[in-house]
Design a protein around this motif. Structure first.
Motif: not given
Length: 178
Positions: A68-96
């Motif tokens: 989201v911020s394009l910064t690195d989390a510091r050790p101890g910061d709480e992060l969520l690890l999620v599966n994100h559909e970053h290329h929701p397209v109708d092509s063979p290159y759709g990605m998550r």
């Protein structure tokens, strides 16, 4: 070196953790672009962009990249690890793929700047046309990002770019023509 109008940075983020590099002027004929991170909204439970299982909470001992911020989390910061559909397209290159996000971050959306996070890693930069078909790519060290963007956007078929962290293969950000 890329520049004026290429990447802009909103500096309204907390704790002064933003670090960006200013760029020079774009060569004549090379279109300008906008770097934009994944927004917070796609990571809410029940949203289609993060629907593959429940998010996993992590408190890493090492720096991990927040998409989201394009910064690195510091050790101890709480992060969520999620599966994100970053290329929701109708092509063979759709990605998550799995991405880390940190609570309360402001979305990076910039013209004329590159976040430091991208300069510190090996990157895969992929160019896509308006039909979401790949038309170019480069594997680079982060310090070469401006040159890769310039080269890939010089191709008139390239409508936008995706930047991935090369080793794990996960999505980092998108660069759009402005």
């Amino acid at each position: 070196m890329l520049g004026a109008g290429w990447v802009h940075y909103r500096s309204d983020a907390p704790r002064g953790r933003r670090s960006v590099a200013r760029l020079g002027r774009l060569p004549d004929g090379v279109p300008e672009g906008r770097v934009s991170a994944a927004g917070r909204r796609p990571f809410r439970r029940g949203d289609g962009h993060a629907r593959c299982g429940a998010p996993h909470r992590r408190r890493p001992n090492a720096q991990l990249p927040c998409r989201v911020s394009l910064t690195d989390a510091r050790p101890g910061d709480e992060l969520l690890l999620v599966n994100h559909e970053h290329h929701p397209v109708d092509s063979p290159y759709g990605m998550r793929f799995a991405v880390y996000v940190r609570r309360g971050e402001e979305r990076f959306d910039a013209v004329d700047r590159v976040p430091e996070q991208l300069r510190l890693r090996t990157l895969a930069v992929r160019a896509f046309d308006t039909d979401a078909m790949m038309v170019g790519w480069e594997l680079i060290e982060g310090g070469q990002l401006e040159a890769a963007i310039e080269h890939l956007l010089a191709d008139p078929r390239a409508a936008y770019l995706h930047v991935h962290f090369a080793a794990p293969g996960c999505y980092a950000t998108r660069v759009d023509r402005t």
